[in-house]
Write an enzyme that holds these catalytic residues in place. Sequence first.
Site, PDB file in Angstrom:
ATOM      1  N   LYS A  52     -27.636  37.102  62.769  1.00  0.00           N
ATOM      2  CA  LYS A  52     -26.198  37.172  62.492  1.00  0.00           C
ATOM      3  C   LYS A  52     -25.331  36.477  63.538  1.00  0.00           C
ATOM      4  O   LYS A  52     -24.194  36.084  63.233  1.00  0.00           O
ATOM      5  CB  LYS A  52     -25.762  38.626  62.366  1.00  0.00           C
ATOM      6  CG  LYS A  52     -26.254  39.328  61.107  1.00  0.00           C
ATOM      7  CD  LYS A  52     -25.447  38.921  59.895  1.00  0.00           C
ATOM      8  CE  LYS A  52     -25.706  39.830  58.706  1.00  0.00           C
ATOM      9  NZ  LYS A  52     -24.858  39.496  57.550  1.00  0.00           N
ATOM     10  N   SER A  77     -23.042  46.507  58.470  1.00  0.00           N
ATOM     11  CA  SER A  77     -24.024  47.586  58.488  1.00  0.00           C
ATOM     12  C   SER A  77     -24.736  47.642  59.834  1.00  0.00           C
ATOM     13  O   SER A  77     -25.576  48.503  60.052  1.00  0.00           O
ATOM     14  CB  SER A  77     -25.031  47.413  57.346  1.00  0.00           C
ATOM     15  OG  SER A  77     -25.605  46.123  57.384  1.00  0.00           O
ATOM     16  N   GLY A 177     -25.471  40.495  50.957  1.00  0.00           N
ATOM     17  CA  GLY A 177     -24.305  39.847  50.361  1.00  0.00           C
ATOM     18  C   GLY A 177     -24.539  38.395  50.015  1.00  0.00           C
ATOM     19  O   GLY A 177     -23.883  37.831  49.136  1.00  0.00           O
ATOM     20  N   GLY A 179     -25.002  35.692  52.584  1.00  0.00           N
ATOM     21  CA  GLY A 179     -24.675  34.674  53.578  1.00  0.00           C
ATOM     22  C   GLY A 179     -25.879  33.898  54.051  1.00  0.00           C
ATOM     23  O   GLY A 179     -25.842  32.664  54.161  1.00  0.00           O
ATOM     24  N   LYS A 270     -48.305  41.925  64.868  1.00  0.00           N
ATOM     25  CA  LYS A 270     -47.931  42.232  66.252  1.00  0.00           C
ATOM     26  C   LYS A 270     -46.474  41.918  66.545  1.00  0.00           C
ATOM     27  O   LYS A 270     -46.113  41.508  67.642  1.00  0.00           O
ATOM     28  CB  LYS A 270     -48.847  41.496  67.259  1.00  0.00           C
ATOM     29  CG  LYS A 270     -50.334  41.696  67.014  1.00  0.00           C
ATOM     30  CD  LYS A 270     -50.712  43.173  66.945  1.00  0.00           C
ATOM     31  CE  LYS A 270     -52.188  43.380  66.639  1.00  0.00           C
ATOM     32  NZ  LYS A 270     -52.542  44.808  66.428  1.00  0.00           N
TER      33      LYS A 270
END
Length: 319
Positions: A52, A77, A177, A179, A270
Amino acid sequence: MDFQVDMIRQAQERIGSYIVETPLIRAHNLDSFLGCHVYLKPECMQVTGAFKIRGAMNSMLALSGDELSCGVVTASSGNHGRAIAYAAKMLGTKAVVVMPNTAPQAKVEAIRQLGAEVVLCETSERFKIAAELSEQKHMTLVPPFDDINVMAGQGTVGLEIMEQCAGLTHILVPLSGGGLLSGVSAAVKAVSPGTKVYGAEPAELPRYTESLKAGKPATVPQKKTIADALVSQTPGKLCFPVIQQNADGILDVNDEYILKGQKLLLMEGKLLAEPSSCIGIGAVLEGLISFAHDDNVCFIITGGKVGFEQIERLKDVKF
């Protein structure tokens, strides 16, 4: 507005000094479980622990000096909120993050530690409250996905992946959404039209499956899912047509298999990642998509903010 790959290339130049180029890992141990040559793009190793930061930083760097000085507000979120908080700190401004009251405490605290104000609310109210706060506080609203600059920033993941391995046959992208999927699908199709790009969303919130059936963005009822980063009810209005044009399909994955994917990634790959990041692996385990043994398949691992209580529940998961 027409969304072009040049916007993604410009974003790549703009944000380059603020992010890291995450590696593309050839995960041989996962091949026998997923039936293909497995590659992982671990954005959980990104600066703020998730992809993000790419869209958040690109969007904030596009603000005017006056807009930046007044601060920013967003609904999230968790991972986008942390990215906004980090970007605000880096750029010397303030941030308010509106979050669902169901968000993991680890994500809430990570945002507060960066100096941002956190406002908790019902999941379905977060966008409305963020818009109201933007007006009241005269702060710029930076959406988590439905914004051209955010989409372009997220699309840099796709450019990086193709620069790191041009021979990929498939890419699986966690979807909320839209993006990330809009940006990645536009970037990948521009440089490698034959590479298939799929979105994976929670079966409890099939907003893109329903929207593609309807031919326009549709809203689905708010339901709980283990994939706490993928809880949008409605596709982004800007994201939807880009995904409609570029994505090769949407996979609706049940929570049981999202957790199986998380455990498989941890035990055999891992790599520790949050459940939402493992939804693409879950889609394969659920049998929603399959590959030829020599296909080169990349799974974008979008974030890694996991609390101990989330790890503990994996002990009873079988895969």
